[in-house]
Write an enzyme that holds these catalytic residues in place. Structure first.
Site, PDB file in Angstrom:
ATOM      1  CG  ASN A 201       3.048  -0.914 -12.294  1.00  0.00           C
ATOM      2  OD1 ASN A 201       4.066  -0.326 -12.650  1.00  0.00           O
ATOM      3  ND2 ASN A 201       2.252  -0.440 -11.367  1.00  0.00           N
TER       4      ASN A 201
ATOM      5  CG  ASP B  41      -2.981  -6.277   0.142  1.00  0.00           C
ATOM      6  OD1 ASP B  41      -3.021  -7.101   1.068  1.00  0.00           O
ATOM      7  OD2 ASP B  41      -2.659  -5.079   0.306  1.00  0.00           O
TER       8      ASP B  41
ATOM      9  CB  SER C 288       1.400  -6.400   7.085  1.00  0.00           C
ATOM     10  OG  SER C 288       1.880  -5.229   6.488  1.00  0.00           O
ATOM     11  CG  ASP C 289       3.932  -2.952   7.397  1.00  0.00           C
ATOM     12  OD1 ASP C 289       4.717  -3.393   6.544  1.00  0.00           O
ATOM     13  OD2 ASP C 289       2.935  -2.271   7.106  1.00  0.00           O
TER      14      ASP C 289
ATOM     15  CE1 TYR D 215      -3.834  -0.023   3.178  1.00  0.00           C
ATOM     16  CE2 TYR D 215      -4.455  -1.480   1.382  1.00  0.00           C
ATOM     17  CZ  TYR D 215      -3.546  -1.088   2.347  1.00  0.00           C
ATOM     18  OH  TYR D 215      -2.353  -1.762   2.463  1.00  0.00           O
TER      19      TYR D 215
ATOM     20  CG  LEU E 121      -2.870  -2.372 -13.467  1.00  0.00           C
ATOM     21  CD1 LEU E 121      -1.990  -2.801 -12.302  1.00  0.00           C
ATOM     22  CD2 LEU E 121      -4.336  -2.593 -13.135  1.00  0.00           C
TER      23      LEU E 121
ATOM     24  NE  ARG F 126      -1.349   8.859  -8.235  1.00  0.00           N
ATOM     25  CZ  ARG F 126      -1.546   9.868  -9.087  1.00  0.00           C
ATOM     26  NH1 ARG F 126      -2.774  10.289  -9.344  1.00  0.00           N
ATOM     27  NH2 ARG F 126      -0.527  10.421  -9.693  1.00  0.00           N
TER      28      ARG F 126
END
Length: 348
Positions: free
Chosen positions: A292, A52, A155-156, A57, A289, A284
């Site tokens: 996660n 994504d 999104s959002d 960004y 990662l 970061r």
């Protein structure tokens, strides 16, 4: 890594999505190019194929780096990006927003950054409360017809807009939204009121972001923080309930001998009774990662889920709890009806 169909589509995506907002240090708290590549490679080695990004960004750096990393293996990945937002100091009123003009400019910029001929899933990033729904959906469908994008998502944005857009697309034979990105965490459950039930109704995949609420659910703000972070610790004041949630996550993490971050992410992963959930994980560093990705190795027990559910419960508000099962509305036979539609209803 297992795979899921993305909402009402035949597109096969990994059960976790890699977010690239941290690709590049333009904004002061992201990862270097070298670390970003290492994280991309780690995700790919774990079987991840769902990436994504967004045209804005790290001011375009994220897409540019991603485009470099994809070279020679583009077809192996499902690449998503977004349009709407612009630089805060822009003096061009049409450099942001949901208009067809900004949509067309943004998709060309993203295609160039990503060094690709087509974007797999293209998101409207944020509803601007200005552009007509029909302008947005016609523009997105034109991009699908042109082959510049394959699927559309949003999104959002508020539930009523998403529903209106999907219904308009259904009636006119245009591409409809197959996915929704929204913030979701143990500290932020408001999407359970309208957005999750709506997504379930429309068979849209939900890609939650902000799983750790800016790092709060990692427990790092329980002590003094010195590293750069998206959340300013000086402005962070947790409510009594928020502190209770963080402490419960901490307690369960100690029981499981796992990081608090994994507890918080697994709670999200296991909310599949509310909608199709494909969490967006970001980091970061390679270590972050790796932590996660380790959520795939284990799950919370029903008892642990129940504890987290109770400590983080929100007031659902009207009309939830008002009319469901109300004898004055439905009569004495309501409880005797075998409702095969109940799977479409999110009952609280």
């Amino acid at each position: 890594m297992r795979y899921q169909l993305l909402g009402k589509s035949g597109l096969r995506v990994s059960e976790l999505c890699l977010g690239t907002m941290t690709f590049g240090d333009t904004w002061g708290w992201g990862a270097s190019k070298e670390v970003s590549r290492q994280m991309f490679d780690l995700f790919a080695e774990a079987g991840g194929n769902y990436i994504d990004s967004s045209v804005n960004y790290t001011d375009g750096t994220a897409e540019t780096l991603l485009g470099e990393f994809l070279q020679g293996r583009r077809d192996q990945f499902v690449v998503t990006t977004k349009y709407t937002l612009t630089k805060p100091d822009s003096t061009d009123p049409n450099s942001g927003g949901n208009s067809r003009k900004n949509m067309m400019k943004s998709v060309e910029r993203s295609l160039k950054h990503l060094q690709t001929e087509s974007i797999d899933v293209y998101y409207l990033h944020m509803w601007d409360y200005m552009t007509p729904v029909e302008e947005v959906m016609r523009g997105l469908d034109d991009l699908v017809s042109q082959g510049k994008i394959q699927y559309v998502a949003i999104s959002d944005s508020p539930a009523y807009i998403v529903s209106a857009a999907n219904m308009l697309a259904e009636l006119r034979g245009w591409a409809r939204f197959v996915g929704l990105q929204v913030p979701y965490s143990l500290l932020s459950r408001s999407i359970e009121r309208e957005l999750l039930p709506m997504s379930r109704y429309w068979d849209m995949a939900v890609m939650p972001w902000g799983l750790l609420n800016g790092g709060v659910l990692t427990g790092k703000f329980l002590t003094e923080v010195s590293e750069p972070t998206r959340v300013n610790p000086e402005h962070l004041k947790l409510s009594e309930q928020a502190m209770s949630i963080v402490k419960e996550v901490q307690a369960i993490a100690q029981e499981c001998e796992r990081p608090m971050s994994q507890v918080a992410i697994n709670w999200i992963r296991q909310q599949t009774h509310k909608a199709q959930i494909i969490p967006i994980i970001g980091a970061r560093s390679v270590t972050q990662l790796q932590d996660n990705l380790a959520v795939l190795d284990w799950s919370l027990t029903p008892e642990q889920l129940d504890r987290l559910e109770k400590v983080s419960a929100i007031d659902m508000g009207f009309p939830y709890g008002f009319n469901y099962g109300n004898p004055y509305a439905y009569g004495k036979t309501f409880a005797k009806i075998d409702n095969h539609h109940r799977g479409q209803i999110l009952k609280y």
